[in-house]
Design a protein around this motif. Structure first.
Motif, PDB file in Angstrom:
ATOM      1  N   THR A 103      17.993  28.593  85.634  1.00 33.27           N
ATOM      2  CA  THR A 103      16.644  29.006  85.033  1.00 33.27           C
ATOM      3  C   THR A 103      16.122  27.741  84.170  1.00 33.27           C
ATOM      4  OG1 THR A 103      17.485  30.038  83.174  1.00 33.27           O
ATOM      5  CG2 THR A 103      16.943  31.289  84.857  1.00 33.27           C
ATOM      6  N   LYS A 104      17.419  26.696  83.990  1.00 39.19           N
ATOM      7  CA  LYS A 104      16.922  25.707  83.323  1.00 39.19           C
ATOM      8  C   LYS A 104      16.550  25.719  81.973  1.00 39.19           C
ATOM      9  CE  LYS A 104      16.122  22.953  87.367  1.00 39.19           C
ATOM     10  NZ  LYS A 104      15.909  23.461  88.388  1.00 39.19           N
ATOM     11  N   SER A 105      17.018  26.846  81.263  1.00 34.22           N
ATOM     12  CA  SER A 105      16.556  27.306  80.076  1.00 34.22           C
ATOM     13  C   SER A 105      17.682  27.415  78.816  1.00 34.22           C
ATOM     14  CB  SER A 105      15.935  28.717  80.250  1.00 34.22           C
ATOM     15  OG  SER A 105      16.837  29.573  80.488  1.00 34.22           O
ATOM     16  N   VAL A 106      17.305  27.361  77.725  1.00 31.19           N
ATOM     17  CA  VAL A 106      18.303  27.460  76.552  1.00 31.19           C
ATOM     18  C   VAL A 106      18.765  28.920  76.493  1.00 31.19           C
ATOM     19  CG1 VAL A 106      18.857  27.018  74.307  1.00 31.19           C
ATOM     20  CG2 VAL A 106      17.830  25.282  75.482  1.00 31.19           C
ATOM     21  N   LEU A 107      19.987  29.600  76.565  1.00 32.80           N
ATOM     22  CA  LEU A 107      20.033  30.859  76.116  1.00 32.80           C
ATOM     23  C   LEU A 107      20.329  31.214  74.694  1.00 32.80           C
ATOM     24  CD1 LEU A 107      22.418  31.419  79.285  1.00 32.80           C
ATOM     25  CD2 LEU A 107      19.911  32.183  79.057  1.00 32.80           C
ATOM     26  N   TRP A 108      20.845  30.248  74.022  1.00 27.51           N
ATOM     27  CA  TRP A 108      21.287  30.441  72.694  1.00 27.51           C
ATOM     28  C   TRP A 108      21.612  29.135  72.082  1.00 27.51           C
ATOM     29  CZ3 TRP A 108      26.101  28.594  70.906  1.00 27.51           C
ATOM     30  CH2 TRP A 108      26.558  29.023  69.546  1.00 27.51           C
ATOM     31  N   GLU A 109      21.373  28.770  70.908  1.00 30.09           N
ATOM     32  CA  GLU A 109      21.521  27.745  70.140  1.00 30.09           C
ATOM     33  C   GLU A 109      21.898  27.798  68.463  1.00 30.09           C
ATOM     34  OE1 GLU A 109      17.248  26.343  70.614  1.00 30.09           O
ATOM     35  OE2 GLU A 109      17.913  25.191  68.628  1.00 30.09           O
ATOM     36  N   THR A 110      22.645  27.030  68.118  1.00 30.31           N
ATOM     37  CA  THR A 110      22.873  26.933  66.666  1.00 30.31           C
ATOM     38  C   THR A 110      23.145  25.688  66.096  1.00 30.31           C
ATOM     39  OG1 THR A 110      24.253  28.149  65.091  1.00 30.31           O
ATOM     40  CG2 THR A 110      25.264  27.334  67.003  1.00 30.31           C
ATOM     41  N   ARG A 111      23.299  25.582  64.809  1.00 30.13           N
ATOM     42  CA  ARG A 111      23.536  24.189  64.275  1.00 30.13           C
ATOM     43  C   ARG A 111      24.912  24.518  63.494  1.00 30.13           C
ATOM     44  NH1 ARG A 111      17.654  21.520  63.022  1.00 30.13           N
ATOM     45  NH2 ARG A 111      16.824  22.271  64.858  1.00 30.13           N
ATOM     46  N   LEU A 112      25.787  23.895  64.013  1.00 23.57           N
ATOM     47  CA  LEU A 112      27.255  24.234  63.477  1.00 23.57           C
ATOM     48  C   LEU A 112      27.320  23.662  61.835  1.00 23.57           C
ATOM     49  CD1 LEU A 112      29.328  23.066  66.579  1.00 23.57           C
ATOM     50  CD2 LEU A 112      28.984  25.397  65.649  1.00 23.57           C
ATOM     51  N   TYR A 113      26.520  22.726  61.330  1.00 19.41           N
ATOM     52  CA  TYR A 113      26.956  22.462  60.145  1.00 19.41           C
ATOM     53  C   TYR A 113      26.478  23.509  59.358  1.00 19.41           C
ATOM     54  CZ  TYR A 113      21.696  21.680  59.549  1.00 19.41           C
ATOM     55  OH  TYR A 113      20.501  21.762  59.309  1.00 19.41           O
ATOM     56  N   ALA A 114      25.634  24.443  59.895  1.00 16.04           N
ATOM     57  CA  ALA A 114      25.011  25.567  59.041  1.00 16.04           C
ATOM     58  C   ALA A 114      26.071  26.640  58.970  1.00 16.04           C
ATOM     59  CB  ALA A 114      23.713  26.419  59.355  1.00 16.04           C
ATOM     60  N   VAL A 115      27.189  26.754  59.979  1.00 12.14           N
ATOM     61  CA  VAL A 115      27.971  27.808  59.719  1.00 12.14           C
ATOM     62  C   VAL A 115      29.432  27.409  59.676  1.00 12.14           C
ATOM     63  CG1 VAL A 115      26.534  29.440  61.203  1.00 12.14           C
ATOM     64  CG2 VAL A 115      27.893  28.023  62.136  1.00 12.14           C
ATOM     65  N   ASN A 116      29.716  26.048  59.862  1.00 15.97           N
ATOM     66  CA  ASN A 116      30.958  25.419  59.745  1.00 15.97           C
ATOM     67  C   ASN A 116      30.707  24.091  59.250  1.00 15.97           C
ATOM     68  OD1 ASN A 116      33.532  25.007  60.920  1.00 15.97           O
ATOM     69  ND2 ASN A 116      32.824  26.773  62.187  1.00 15.97           N
ATOM     70  N   ARG A 117      31.824  23.401  59.118  1.00 13.43           N
ATOM     71  CA  ARG A 117      32.017  21.946  58.677  1.00 13.43           C
ATOM     72  C   ARG A 117      31.899  20.908  59.690  1.00 13.43           C
ATOM     73  NH1 ARG A 117      37.410  20.171  57.400  1.00 13.43           N
ATOM     74  NH2 ARG A 117      38.723  21.668  58.609  1.00 13.43           N
ATOM     75  N   VAL A 118      31.412  21.171  60.821  1.00 16.89           N
ATOM     76  CA  VAL A 118      31.122  20.106  61.801  1.00 16.89           C
ATOM     77  C   VAL A 118      30.000  19.457  61.409  1.00 16.89           C
ATOM     78  CG1 VAL A 118      30.981  19.675  64.352  1.00 16.89           C
ATOM     79  CG2 VAL A 118      32.190  21.843  63.646  1.00 16.89           C
ATOM     80  N   SER A 119      30.199  18.004  61.535  1.00 11.97           N
ATOM     81  CA  SER A 119      29.123  17.138  61.119  1.00 11.97           C
ATOM     82  C   SER A 119      28.338  16.722  62.248  1.00 11.97           C
ATOM     83  CB  SER A 119      29.621  16.037  60.212  1.00 11.97           C
ATOM     84  OG  SER A 119      30.531  15.505  60.897  1.00 11.97           O
ATOM     85  N   GLU A 120      28.851  16.587  63.361  1.00 10.79           N
ATOM     86  CA  GLU A 120      28.323  16.376  64.484  1.00 10.79           C
ATOM     87  C   GLU A 120      29.102  16.637  65.632  1.00 10.79           C
ATOM     88  OE1 GLU A 120      27.905  11.913  64.362  1.00 10.79           O
ATOM     89  OE2 GLU A 120      29.760  11.607  65.439  1.00 10.79           O
ATOM     90  N   VAL A 121      28.611  16.767  66.956  1.00 11.98           N
ATOM     91  CA  VAL A 121      29.126  17.226  68.138  1.00 11.98           C
ATOM     92  C   VAL A 121      29.277  15.821  69.017  1.00 11.98           C
ATOM     93  CG1 VAL A 121      29.105  18.160  70.571  1.00 11.98           C
ATOM     94  CG2 VAL A 121      28.373  19.543  68.271  1.00 11.98           C
TER      95      VAL A 121
END
Length: 199
Positions: free
Chosen positions: A156-174
């Motif tokens: 479908t070329k669509s986004v099913l889900w998204e999050t910003r990991l810095y908001a819930v974790n300490r991941v600063s970048e992917v």
């Protein structure tokens, strides 16, 4: 059909189950690879070589001794590569915001953009850096900016889900992604923090 979950960030809690089994590390060998700006790598479907992509828009095969055995200019700012096991097509992330494909079996055509992630359009050189096939025609894509993580449907070329990991974790970048279908764990490289996270 797609079930809209909305913003589930507040529902995410730390995982309390068993830790993932860490791969056993044996002797290590460092290879100097004759490939400019190597930025993404994945194991071939049969495990006999590595697919790699580079910032200069090149796709290459590397044997397991670090020798380049095939190289083709596919175009774009290719940052990561993953295999769709259902089609053998190579999925390529194109910074800042594209998800593209190089078709099997010849892999000798320019990359075609499947879809773009509008949220990453203005991320510039901090856009999509990680891409990994998940399952059932879905891929995870991750950006450096805001450690933005997306689950996308290829059909479908669509986004099913998204999050910003810095908001819930300490991941600063992917900076890189790898999903292991045997264990169900996804590994995330954070080059800013110089850490590897597993989910």
């Amino acid at each position: 059909s797609i079930l809209e979950l909305g913003n589930i960030t507040s529902l995410l809690t730390p995982y309390e189950g068993p830790a993932p089994k860490m791969p056993r590390q044996g002797a290590q060998t460092k290879y100097t690879v004759q490939f400019n700006e190597l930025s993404g790598v994945c194991v071939s479907e049969d495990g006999s070589f590595l697919w790699t992509v580079g910032d200069d828009g090149e796709l290459a095969k590397l044997d397991l001794e670090g020798n380049v055995t095939y190289i083709f200019h596919i175009g774009g700012d290719a940052e990561d590569v993953s295999i769709n096991p259902e089609t053998q097509d190579l999925l390529i992330d194109l910074e800042p915001d594209g998800v593209g494909v190089v078709k099997a079996p010849n892999y000798n055509a320019r990359v075609s953009t499947l879809f773009s992630l509008a949220a990453c359009k203005n991320y510039g050189n901090s856009g999509i850096e990680g891409l990994t096939y998940y399952k059932d025609g879905m891929v995870f894509a991750g950006a450096q900016s805001n450690s933005h993580l997306f689950l996308c449907d290829l059909a479908t070329k669509s986004v099913l889900w998204e999050t910003r990991l810095y908001a819930v974790n300490r991941v600063s970048e992917v900076a890189g992604l790898s999903y292991d279908p045997l264990s169900g764990w996804m590994w995330i490289i954070d080059s800013e923090a110089k850490e590897i996270f597993v989910f």
